[in-house]
Motif scaffolding. Structure first.
Motif, PDB file in Angstrom:
ATOM      1  N   VAL A   1      72.175  21.854   7.368  1.00  0.00           N
ATOM      2  CA  VAL A   1      72.544  21.151   8.688  1.00  0.00           C
ATOM      3  C   VAL A   1      71.306  20.440   9.096  1.00  0.00           C
ATOM      4  N   ALA A   2      71.381  19.264   9.119  1.00  0.00           N
ATOM      5  CA  ALA A   2      70.332  18.184   9.672  1.00  0.00           C
ATOM      6  C   ALA A   2      70.725  18.310  11.348  1.00  0.00           C
ATOM      7  N   PHE A   3      69.873  18.940  12.155  1.00  0.00           N
ATOM      8  CA  PHE A   3      69.906  19.172  13.283  1.00  0.00           C
ATOM      9  C   PHE A   3      68.612  18.348  14.308  1.00  0.00           C
ATOM     10  N   TYR A   4      69.086  18.026  15.313  1.00  0.00           N
ATOM     11  CA  TYR A   4      68.185  16.687  15.775  1.00  0.00           C
ATOM     12  C   TYR A   4      68.302  17.416  17.340  1.00  0.00           C
ATOM     13  N   SER A   5      66.871  17.025  18.005  1.00  0.00           N
ATOM     14  CA  SER A   5      66.647  17.598  19.266  1.00  0.00           C
ATOM     15  C   SER A   5      66.233  16.368  20.033  1.00  0.00           C
ATOM     16  N   GLY A   6      66.851  15.649  20.921  1.00  0.00           N
ATOM     17  CA  GLY A   6      66.305  14.550  21.564  1.00  0.00           C
ATOM     18  C   GLY A   6      66.042  14.660  23.019  1.00  0.00           C
ATOM     19  N   HIS A   7      65.040  13.842  23.419  1.00  0.00           N
ATOM     20  CA  HIS A   7      64.626  13.807  24.961  1.00  0.00           C
ATOM     21  C   HIS A   7      64.254  12.555  24.991  1.00  0.00           C
ATOM     22  N   LEU A   8      65.160  11.579  25.539  1.00  0.00           N
ATOM     23  CA  LEU A   8      64.984  10.156  25.503  1.00  0.00           C
ATOM     24  C   LEU A   8      64.225   9.462  26.696  1.00  0.00           C
ATOM     25  N   ASP A   9      63.675   8.234  26.483  1.00  0.00           N
ATOM     26  CA  ASP A   9      62.783   7.637  27.649  1.00  0.00           C
ATOM     27  C   ASP A   9      63.415   7.862  29.011  1.00  0.00           C
ATOM     28  N   TYR A  10      62.598   8.326  29.983  1.00  0.00           N
ATOM     29  CA  TYR A  10      63.315   8.490  31.471  1.00  0.00           C
ATOM     30  C   TYR A  10      62.978   7.317  32.165  1.00  0.00           C
ATOM     31  N   LEU A  11      62.088   6.220  31.768  1.00  0.00           N
ATOM     32  CA  LEU A  11      62.109   5.091  32.380  1.00  0.00           C
ATOM     33  C   LEU A  11      63.276   4.198  32.477  1.00  0.00           C
ATOM     34  N   ASN A  12      63.042   3.110  33.207  1.00  0.00           N
ATOM     35  CA  ASN A  12      64.516   2.131  33.200  1.00  0.00           C
ATOM     36  C   ASN A  12      65.570   2.926  33.139  1.00  0.00           C
ATOM     37  N   CYS A  13      65.794   3.856  33.999  1.00  0.00           N
ATOM     38  CA  CYS A  13      66.931   4.871  33.935  1.00  0.00           C
ATOM     39  C   CYS A  13      67.927   4.120  35.061  1.00  0.00           C
ATOM     40  N   ALA A  14      68.614   3.280  34.305  1.00  0.00           N
ATOM     41  CA  ALA A  14      69.471   2.230  34.902  1.00  0.00           C
ATOM     42  C   ALA A  14      70.567   2.887  35.759  1.00  0.00           C
ATOM     43  N   LEU A  15      70.995   4.173  35.536  1.00  0.00           N
ATOM     44  CA  LEU A  15      72.116   4.801  36.207  1.00  0.00           C
ATOM     45  C   LEU A  15      71.591   4.882  37.685  1.00  0.00           C
ATOM     46  N   TYR A  16      70.492   4.783  37.969  1.00  0.00           N
ATOM     47  CA  TYR A  16      70.030   4.754  39.475  1.00  0.00           C
ATOM     48  C   TYR A  16      70.281   3.519  40.173  1.00  0.00           C
ATOM     49  N   LEU A  17      70.418   2.339  39.453  1.00  0.00           N
ATOM     50  CA  LEU A  17      70.392   1.035  39.939  1.00  0.00           C
ATOM     51  C   LEU A  17      71.955   0.822  40.857  1.00  0.00           C
ATOM     52  N   PRO A  18      73.003   1.180  40.608  1.00  0.00           N
ATOM     53  CA  PRO A  18      74.221   1.084  41.409  1.00  0.00           C
ATOM     54  C   PRO A  18      74.250   1.959  42.415  1.00  0.00           C
ATOM     55  N   ARG A  19      73.140   3.150  42.186  1.00  0.00           N
ATOM     56  CA  ARG A  19      73.081   4.201  43.684  1.00  0.00           C
ATOM     57  C   ARG A  19      72.034   3.601  44.586  1.00  0.00           C
ATOM     58  N   GLY A  20      71.447   2.366  44.104  1.00  0.00           N
ATOM     59  CA  GLY A  20      70.558   1.877  45.112  1.00  0.00           C
ATOM     60  C   GLY A  20      69.134   2.055  45.097  1.00  0.00           C
TER      61      GLY A  20
ATOM     62  N   ASP B   1      68.878   7.532  10.472  1.00  0.00           N
ATOM     63  CA  ASP B   1      68.496   8.649   9.523  1.00  0.00           C
ATOM     64  C   ASP B   1      69.866   9.701   9.451  1.00  0.00           C
ATOM     65  N   ALA B   2      70.553   9.946  10.373  1.00  0.00           N
ATOM     66  CA  ALA B   2      71.709  10.606  10.241  1.00  0.00           C
ATOM     67  C   ALA B   2      72.690  10.349   9.192  1.00  0.00           C
ATOM     68  N   GLU B   3      72.998   8.890   9.244  1.00  0.00           N
ATOM     69  CA  GLU B   3      73.767   8.295   8.207  1.00  0.00           C
ATOM     70  C   GLU B   3      73.174   8.646   6.808  1.00  0.00           C
ATOM     71  N   ASN B   4      72.159   8.525   6.552  1.00  0.00           N
ATOM     72  CA  ASN B   4      71.495   8.943   5.322  1.00  0.00           C
ATOM     73  C   ASN B   4      71.594  10.460   4.732  1.00  0.00           C
ATOM     74  N   GLU B   5      71.545  11.240   6.153  1.00  0.00           N
ATOM     75  CA  GLU B   5      71.871  12.815   5.872  1.00  0.00           C
ATOM     76  C   GLU B   5      73.469  12.962   5.361  1.00  0.00           C
ATOM     77  N   ILE B   6      74.200  12.243   6.023  1.00  0.00           N
ATOM     78  CA  ILE B   6      75.453  12.566   5.839  1.00  0.00           C
ATOM     79  C   ILE B   6      75.858  12.036   4.277  1.00  0.00           C
ATOM     80  N   LYS B   7      75.093  11.087   4.012  1.00  0.00           N
ATOM     81  CA  LYS B   7      75.455  10.642   2.406  1.00  0.00           C
ATOM     82  C   LYS B   7      74.927  11.678   1.634  1.00  0.00           C
ATOM     83  N   GLN B   8      73.872  12.557   1.773  1.00  0.00           N
ATOM     84  CA  GLN B   8      73.495  13.612   0.893  1.00  0.00           C
ATOM     85  C   GLN B   8      74.361  14.727   1.267  1.00  0.00           C
TER      86      GLN B   8
END
Length: 337
Positions: free
Chosen positions: A123-142, A180-187
């Motif tokens: 199993v190719a297992f990935y853990s992500g914690h993506l960039d918290y800046l330019n967190c655009a979900l706040y813009l519609p909320r003012g 990267d995941a597409e390469n793992e799927i091919k394997q």
């Protein structure tokens, strides 16, 4: 290694349940009293097999991977982990290799990848914690999505929101994962991703809820979940619960009763409840999704108040202390081998 319950289907194929936990642990559980112990206890209670951590810091030069493995071993549970930064991976099964696929740089997020041997299935297992800046979900909320200062008015122009969103490094991280995941799927490997993406889902900001949760009329095709879907990846929560009105699946901000509310709310005058924590997987005949649940308190924080939204979401409520300001996601799969 913990014992696995193995069953056989009518084709005499062996089947086990594989539990995957995505868990933002809020600075290794240090913000909440006894938070690290609570992380350990929730892992034991859920009996998760593969865990994707966000906010691994290795404070005081203490290797978090070693610390968590030893703490679990002291309680009679064997897990495997390797050193990492920002994101981390914990597994009941041996880790063949681990890499910093998208290394953290200037706190703009990261993705850690491990190849894990699950009873002979890789199993190719990935853990992500993506960039918290330019967190655009706040813009519609003012609110500004980098300073969290209140704006003069809400931003509802979808093009402007998308432009701001792409100024983050989240899309670069997700594109790196997809390639990267597409390469793992091919394997022939199975692919599972768990992460705090700091960005909502395009499946959640739709016509039916455009006037809820301070969306302020915005319907938006959030880039990164849409890109994952385009490349065939499935959102485990929305596969089980496709309706974001009955099952919003909020993961942030969670109402942690042990934490003052001013530490939980980044936009105190807005309703910024959203689903930003995910488990994605690539469909394979060997991997069947069984169910998905939210691990954490039922309550949320909205407009600087602790609220309990009446939803049909299914929760596993905390044992005692809850260690974080997020809720975690737990998905169960049937794995054939």
């Amino acid at each position: 290694m913990s014992c696995c319950l193995i069953a056989f289907n009518c084709k005499n194929e062996r089947i086990i349940k594989l539990k995957v936990l995505q868990f933002n642990i809020w600075q290794e559980g240090t913000v909440v009293k006894n938070g690290f112990d609570a992380v350990v206890n929730e892992i034991i209670r859920t009996d998760a097999d593969l865990i994707a951590f966000s906010e691994v810091r290795n404070y005081n030069n203490i290797d978090f991977s070693k610390h968590i493995v030893e703490a679990l071993k002291d309680k009679g549970h064997t897990y495997y982990a390797q050193p990492s930064q920002d994101t981390g991976i914990l597994s009941k099964y041996p880790i063949i290799e681990q890499t910093a696929l998208y290394p953290v740089k200037n706190d703009h997020g990261s993705i850690t990848k491990a190849i894990i041997n699950v009873l002979g299935v890789e199993v190719a297992f990935y853990s992500g914690h993506l960039d918290y800046l330019n967190c655009a979900l706040y813009l519609p909320r003012g609110y500004d999505g980098s300073t969290w200062k209140k704006l003069d008015s809400v931003v509802t122009d979808v093009k402007l929101i998308q432009k701001n969103n792409l100024e983050s490094m989240r899309d670069e991280a997700i594109d790196t994962f997809i390639a990267d995941a597409e390469n793992e799927i091919k394997q022939g490997r199975l692919v599972i991703y768990g992460g705090d993406n700091n960005e909502p889902s395009h499946l959640d900001w739709i016509e039916a809820n455009k006037n809820l949760y301070d969306h302020n009329g915005v319907v938006i095709n959030w880039r990164n979940t849409a890109e994952l879907e385009k490349h065939g990846f499935k959102d485990a929560y929305r596969e089980i619960f496709p309706n974001p009105v009955t099952h919003p699946g909020f993961t942030y901000p969670a109402d942690n009763p042990l934490v003052p509310i001013n530490k939980l709310a980044w936009s105190p005058e807005a309703d910024d409840r959203d689903r930003i924590d995910f488990i994605f997987y690539y469909p394979d005949e060997k991997l069947q999704l069984i169910d998905t649940k939210i691990l954490g308190p039922k309550g949320d924080v909205s407009k600087n108040k602790r609220v309990l939204q009446p939803t049909e979401d299914i929760f596993i409520e905390p044992l005692n202390a809850w260690p974080t300001d997020h809720k975690a996601v737990l998905a169960s799969f049937a794995l054939k081998f």
